[in-house]
Design an enzyme around this catalytic site. Structure first.
Site, PDB file in Angstrom:
ATOM      1  N   GLU A 117     -30.475  22.270 -24.764  1.00 54.36           N
ATOM      2  CA  GLU A 117     -29.671  20.773 -24.752  1.00 54.36           C
ATOM      3  C   GLU A 117     -28.312  21.018 -25.457  1.00 54.36           C
ATOM      4  O   GLU A 117     -27.549  20.501 -24.815  1.00 54.36           O
ATOM      5  CB  GLU A 117     -30.566  19.933 -25.541  1.00 54.36           C
ATOM      6  CG  GLU A 117     -31.955  19.460 -25.134  1.00 54.36           C
ATOM      7  CD  GLU A 117     -31.750  18.779 -23.565  1.00 54.36           C
ATOM      8  OE1 GLU A 117     -30.812  18.221 -23.232  1.00 54.36           O
ATOM      9  OE2 GLU A 117     -32.833  18.363 -23.029  1.00 54.36           O
ATOM     10  N   ASP A 258     -36.971  24.160 -13.669  1.00 54.40           N
ATOM     11  CA  ASP A 258     -35.931  23.356 -12.611  1.00 54.40           C
ATOM     12  C   ASP A 258     -34.538  24.025 -12.701  1.00 54.40           C
ATOM     13  O   ASP A 258     -34.125  24.653 -11.692  1.00 54.40           O
ATOM     14  CB  ASP A 258     -36.043  21.824 -13.111  1.00 54.40           C
ATOM     15  CG  ASP A 258     -35.661  21.408 -13.947  1.00 54.40           C
ATOM     16  OD1 ASP A 258     -35.583  22.200 -15.158  1.00 54.40           O
ATOM     17  OD2 ASP A 258     -35.637  20.287 -14.310  1.00 54.40           O
ATOM     18  N   GLU A 351     -42.000   9.359 -13.825  1.00 60.27           N
ATOM     19  CA  GLU A 351     -42.003  10.820 -14.442  1.00 60.27           C
ATOM     20  C   GLU A 351     -42.836  11.672 -13.483  1.00 60.27           C
ATOM     21  O   GLU A 351     -42.598  12.823 -13.250  1.00 60.27           O
ATOM     22  CB  GLU A 351     -41.997  10.813 -15.881  1.00 60.27           C
ATOM     23  CG  GLU A 351     -41.009  10.367 -16.863  1.00 60.27           C
ATOM     24  CD  GLU A 351     -39.645  11.161 -16.852  1.00 60.27           C
ATOM     25  OE1 GLU A 351     -39.478  11.699 -17.915  1.00 60.27           O
ATOM     26  OE2 GLU A 351     -39.095  11.087 -15.999  1.00 60.27           O
ATOM     27  N   GLU A 372     -31.346  12.769 -11.131  1.00 59.11           N
ATOM     28  CA  GLU A 372     -31.551  13.865 -10.210  1.00 59.11           C
ATOM     29  C   GLU A 372     -31.300  13.523  -8.547  1.00 59.11           C
ATOM     30  O   GLU A 372     -30.973  14.159  -7.710  1.00 59.11           O
ATOM     31  CB  GLU A 372     -32.782  14.621 -10.421  1.00 59.11           C
ATOM     32  CG  GLU A 372     -32.783  15.521 -11.415  1.00 59.11           C
ATOM     33  CD  GLU A 372     -32.596  14.960 -13.043  1.00 59.11           C
ATOM     34  OE1 GLU A 372     -32.473  15.760 -13.814  1.00 59.11           O
ATOM     35  OE2 GLU A 372     -33.130  13.838 -13.002  1.00 59.11           O
ATOM     36  N   THR A 475     -25.771  21.545 -15.341  1.00 59.73           N
ATOM     37  CA  THR A 475     -27.071  20.979 -15.165  1.00 59.73           C
ATOM     38  C   THR A 475     -27.027  19.540 -15.711  1.00 59.73           C
ATOM     39  O   THR A 475     -27.901  18.648 -15.675  1.00 59.73           O
ATOM     40  CB  THR A 475     -28.467  21.687 -15.490  1.00 59.73           C
ATOM     41  OG1 THR A 475     -29.576  20.888 -14.819  1.00 59.73           O
ATOM     42  CG2 THR A 475     -28.574  21.604 -17.012  1.00 59.73           C
TER      43      THR A 475
END
Length: 578
Positions: A117, A258, A351, A372, A475
């Protein structure tokens, strides 16, 4: 099942009345100008609420109108929102925030931070803002983009992460203490995405600073994952970074995996790296062979290919956008339309969604305003111009405003079935969700530049071109200008050094020719061999040491776990009882 599907659809239609700009009876597409302004208003409602109620904490708690630290006490929302300000055209606030960050953010703190993160949000956000500073009217220092305060901050943050990579495998720990390094008792189990999501930021950092350590550790981590794939070409979602053994063997394209696949493609395009693209294309074959069913992607056992979890996760909705980057538009659109049906069913993406049952998975019914699906719509709209993609943007604006908007910002939707809210507004809402929505409706934004305009910048290593387009989003949706990676490379300096030496050589050769004409001397001429001359053995040795291996630039396209088992989400393992 059909009745179950129709009830939420009817409920959503009742909740979301048509607004000006929505398609009328004739089926016309949403008006982009109308929704641009709506999205901009969403941004400022959330952003102003953060400044008034939560700064300098990381994130806003919109239900109690206060703030809290979540990922390390970095004023994270401010960093994440910075490049969005410029995309929305607010240069004055961009300039103000740059000053605020320099004065207030300190990475020399005793905090345990997520390596993943911190990289995507902090390092990525600072790098993007650094490269956009000149466009935003910031008075940049001499040597920019090879130097600058935001670049130094990004480098400082990234250096705090480097101890995590000091493992026998080269794959990083998931957490590092910014002051003391990796804690002695730190778990060695890291999710796949937490290992393979560094090449975009770290290669950019190496190119701008001249320090190869960042790109080197990112490449080693990518290669170790590649070497750890199963015989059928799949990777799991958690691995022990000390032993290299897989801990969680569910293979798929979603949570915990991902952005590893995403960074193989984006790293390949950013660096023009043929090997990274070849790695992704091999994975893509295995993914299509073992996990794809009717344009859905399931979770399978990584060694056997047997289905372990027939679920769709909201994080998987990035996949159609990634497919568009490799030119696989038809498959991308079919999968996108599957995901869009889920959005229409609930007014957001839960989710987890059980595909055979056509409904949410227990305890995974929430929607934290993830970007996304909107991200994929933006990419696909750029590629196709299909108005269906604008309709998703319209639905997202209407849903988020109707369900999630509160007095102090926008709240995470805790349960899409009854629209209960949770007291959190993730920083990615301003970094990604709003940004992709705005770019979907703003076809003339500078981010979409096709190369028709650009800036020529003089650096210590020569002239380079910036702002011509082709931005690579990390991302966290922080855009990186790929041309910047060629502005500061020492290779350019070496090239110019050789050119200077060659000019000296030919100058001496011309002098020799004139001397020969004067003296009619027939003795052979030899170039000088002292230090600093072209023929100096010292220079030959230095050239051999410095010269990198030449790589051909490829032509890359830019247009046994049961169902109740855990899945990786934000670097954690969730069990049935969670």
């Amino acid at each position: 099942m059909l009745f179950r599907l129709l009830v939420p659809l009817g409920l959503l239609c009742a909740l979301l009345p048509l607004h000006h700009g929505a398609p009328g009876p004739d089926g016309t597409a949403p008006d982009p100008a109308h929704y641009r302004e709506r999205v901009k208003a969403m941004f400022y409602h959330a952003y102003d609420s953060y400044l008034e109620n939560a700064f300098p904490y990381d994130e806003l708690r919109p239900l109690t109108c206060d703030g809290h630290d979540t990922w390390g006490s970095f004023s994270l929302t401010l960093i994440d929102a910075l490049d969005t300000l410029l995309i929305l055209g607010n240069v004055s606030e961009f300039q103000r925030v740059v000053e605020v960050l320099q004065d207030n953010v300190d990475f020399d703190i005793d905090v345990n931070a997520s390596v993943f993160e911190t990289n995507i949000r902090v390092v990525g956000g600072l790098l993007s803002a650094h490269l956009l500073s000149k466009k935003a009217g910031v008075e940049v220092e001499a040597g920019w983009p090879c130097s600058g305060p935001l670049l130094r901050m990004a480098e400082e943050a990234a250096r705090k992460l480097l101890p995590a990579f000091q493992t026998p495998t080269g794959m990083p720990y998931g957490t590092v203490n910014l002051l003391h390094g990796v804690n002695p008792g730190e778990t060695p189990v890291t999710c796949t995405a937490g290992i393979g999501t560094f090449i975009v930021e770290f290669a950019t950092l190496s190119s701008l600073t001249g320090d190869p350590v960042f790109e080197d550790v990112a490449r080693v981590a990518l290669m170790r994952l590649w070497e750890s794939r199963s015989d059928i070409g799949l990777v799991g979602n958690h691995i022990d970074v000390l032993t290299g053994k897989w801990v969680a063997q569910d293979a798929g394209i979603g949570a915990g995996v991902d952005s590893y696949f995403e960074y193989l493609v984006k790293g390949a395009i950013l660096l023009q790296d043929k090997k990274l693209m070849a790695m992704f294309l091999e994975y893509n074959k295995a993914i299509r062979n073992y996990t794809r069913f009717d344009d859905w992607y399931l979770w399978v056992q990584m060694y056997k290919g047997t289905v372990s979890m027939p679920v769709f996760q909201s994080l998987e909705a990035y996949w159609p956008g990634l497919q568009s980057l490799i030119g696989d538009i038809d498959n991308a659109m079919r999968t996108f339309l599957n995901y869009y049906t889920v959005w229409k069913q609930f007014g957001g993406l839960p989710e987890f969604y059980n595909i055979p049952q056509g409904y949410t998975v227990e305890k995974r019914e929430g929607y934290p305003l993830r970007p996304e699906l909107i991200e994929s719509a933006m990419y696909l709209y750029r590629a196709t111009g299909d108005p269906t993609l604008l309709e998703l943007g319209r639905d997202a604006v209407e849903s988020i405003e109707k369900i999630s908007k509160v007095e102090c910002g926008f709240a995470t939707i805790k349960d899409l079935r009854d629209h209960k809210l949770d007291n959190r507004m993730e920083s990615f809402f301003l970094a990604e969700t709003v940004k992709y929505l705005y770019l979907l409706f703003d076809s003339t934004n500078f981010i979409h530049n096709n190369g028709s305009t650009f800036d020529a910048v003089i650096t210590p290593y020569g002239e380079c071109v910036l702002g011509a387009g082709g931005y690579i989003f990390n991302t966290e949706a922080h855009p990186i200008d790929p041309a910047a990676l060629h502005c500061c490379r020492r290779l350019k300096e070496e090239q110019w050094e050789v050119e200077d030496l060659m000019r000296e050589f030919y100058s001496l050769k011309r002098k020799r020719s004139r001397f020969q004409k004067k003296t009619m001397s027939s003795g052979p001429w030899e170039p000088p061999t002292g230090p600093g001359t072209f023929s100096s053995p010292e220079n030959h040795e230095r050239a051999r040491e410095k010269k990198p291996a030449r790589q051909q630039s490829p032509l890359l396209s830019c247009p046994s776990q049961p169902f109740t088992s855990k899945l990786a989400l934000l670097g954690q393992v969730f069990l049935d009882s969670s």
